[in-house]
Design an enzyme around this catalytic site. Structure first.
Site, short mmCIF file in Angstrom:
data_model
loop_
_atom_site.label_atom_id
_atom_site.label_comp_id
_atom_site.label_asym_id
_atom_site.label_seq_id
_atom_site.Cartn_x
_atom_site.Cartn_y
_atom_site.Cartn_z
N SER A 1 0.59 -1.07 0.19
CA SER A 1 0.27 -0.01 0.25
C SER A 1 1.29 1.49 0.22
O SER A 1 2.11 1.33 0.11
CB SER A 1 -0.68 0.09 1.47
OG SER A 1 -1.17 1.44 1.62
N TYR B 1 -2.52 -0.90 10.07
CA TYR B 1 -2.48 -1.30 9.13
C TYR B 1 -1.50 -0.63 8.49
O TYR B 1 -0.60 -1.50 7.86
CB TYR B 1 -4.04 -0.68 8.18
CG TYR B 1 -3.61 -0.64 6.14
CD1 TYR B 1 -4.56 -1.63 6.33
CD2 TYR B 1 -3.57 0.03 6.22
CE1 TYR B 1 -4.56 -1.90 4.95
CE2 TYR B 1 -2.99 -0.22 4.35
CZ TYR B 1 -4.22 -1.41 4.09
OH TYR B 1 -4.54 -1.14 2.53
C1 BGC Z 1 -6.15 1.41 2.27
C2 BGC Z 1 -7.27 2.40 1.24
C3 BGC Z 1 -7.33 3.62 1.14
C4 BGC Z 1 -5.45 3.53 0.10
C5 BGC Z 1 -4.67 5.22 -0.24
C6 BGC Z 1 -4.76 1.63 0.94
O1 BGC Z 1 -4.10 0.23 1.30
O2 BGC Z 1 -6.44 0.59 2.04
O3 BGC Z 1 -8.41 2.13 2.23
O4 BGC Z 1 -7.53 4.90 0.47
O5 BGC Z 1 -4.36 2.83 0.76
O6 BGC Z 1 -5.39 5.95 1.18
#
Ligand code: BGC
Length: 269
Positions: free
Chosen positions: A154, A167
């Site tokens: 991410s 996360y």
């Molecule tokens: C998350 C999303 C978010 C994106 C940008 C991703 O890794 O799961 O919820 O919109 O990152 O912030």
């Protein structure tokens, strides 16, 4: 014409919806036989629709239920897939979820669930995939590599994210896990890379884009001024799984419309 992933076997974790389903469709379109992994909480009918869609397009797919955070279930998945198809060539380590809360309100269950699926799950699947890649070695008829792993990271492997410490920590962990595995197994012709998606329109973040107001707010963070689609990620997954990327190892490809370019500085900061 020979397809780029012809006759290769790919496991895509968390492929019942969103980015995982998009990657499964893209890999199948490139000729791979795709194992669509999904968790027990998902309805089998919905998951079957993803597989049926692939088959209707002339692709090959099966569905397989396993919780990637449970060692015994992951080991069984790799054993069963290898027994059915002979081997595994590609792993897309995609399964992931969010359980958002401010640090002071975050429960140990919210922390453990996210680390369990997003980080431990990727570790377990990578370990089993690498064991199979080492056992088989390179099969020149299919690929120059002995195996390919694509970790779904991410932008939050580098962008801190208030309210999402579990996360962000999981994705930061994925970055160093990916690089370390790549370094350890590159001598065996195994390639391990990550894709770092930005804001992609999927169920995980629908509250960030499903009203025009929310979308406008979100697009302030995206220099390219459009939300990403799962196809944007699927194409990169095919590239990283194919020999087109044969000299790419231990890298994260950001697919984020520029989200990591400090958009706050767009108009001089
Ligand atoms: C998350 C999303 C978010 C994106 C940008 C991703 O890794 O799961 O919820 O919109 O990152 O912030």
């Amino acid at each position: 014409m020979e397809k780029k992933l012809q006759d290769q076997i790919a496991i895509v974790t968390g492929a019942s919806s969103g980015i995982g389903a998009g990657c499964a469709r893209a890999l199948a379109g490139a000729g791979a036989t795709v194992v669509i992994n999904y968790p027990a909480a998902r309805s089998k009918e919905k998951v079957s629709k993803v597989a049926d869609g692939i088959v209707a397009e002339g692709g090959k797919a099966i569905i397989y239920q396993a919780d990637v955070s449970k060692e015994d279930e992951v080991v069984k998945m790799f054993t069963d897939v290898t027994a059915q198809f002979g081997t595994v060539d590609i792993l897309v380590n995609n399964a992931g979820l969010q359980r958002d809360a401010k640090l002071v309100d975050m429960t140990i269950d919210q922390w453990n669930e996210v680390i369990g699926i997003n980080l431990t799950g990727q570790f377990l699947c990578a370990r089993e995939a690498i064991k199979e890649f080492l056992r088989r070695g390179v099969d020149e008829t299919k690929s120059k590599a002995a195996g390919k792993i694509i970790c779904m990271s991410s932008v939050h492997e580098v962008i801190p994210w208030a309210g999402h410490v579990n996360y962000a920590a999981s994705k930061g962990g994925v970055m160093m896990m990916m690089k370390t595995i790549a370094q350890e197994y590159a001598p065996h012709k195994i390639r391990v890379n990550s894709i770092a998606p930005g804001a992609i329109a999927t169920p995980i973040n629908h509250e960030a884009w499903d009203t025009p107001e929310d979308l406008q707010k979100l697009l302030k963070l995206v220099p390219q001024k459009r939300i990403g689609q799962v196809e944007d990620i699927g194409k990169v997954a095919v590239f990283l799984a194919s020999d087109d990327s044969d000299y790419i190892n231990g890298t994260t490809i950001f697919v984020d419309g520029g989200m990591t370019l400090y958009p706050g500085f767009e108009d001089n900061g």
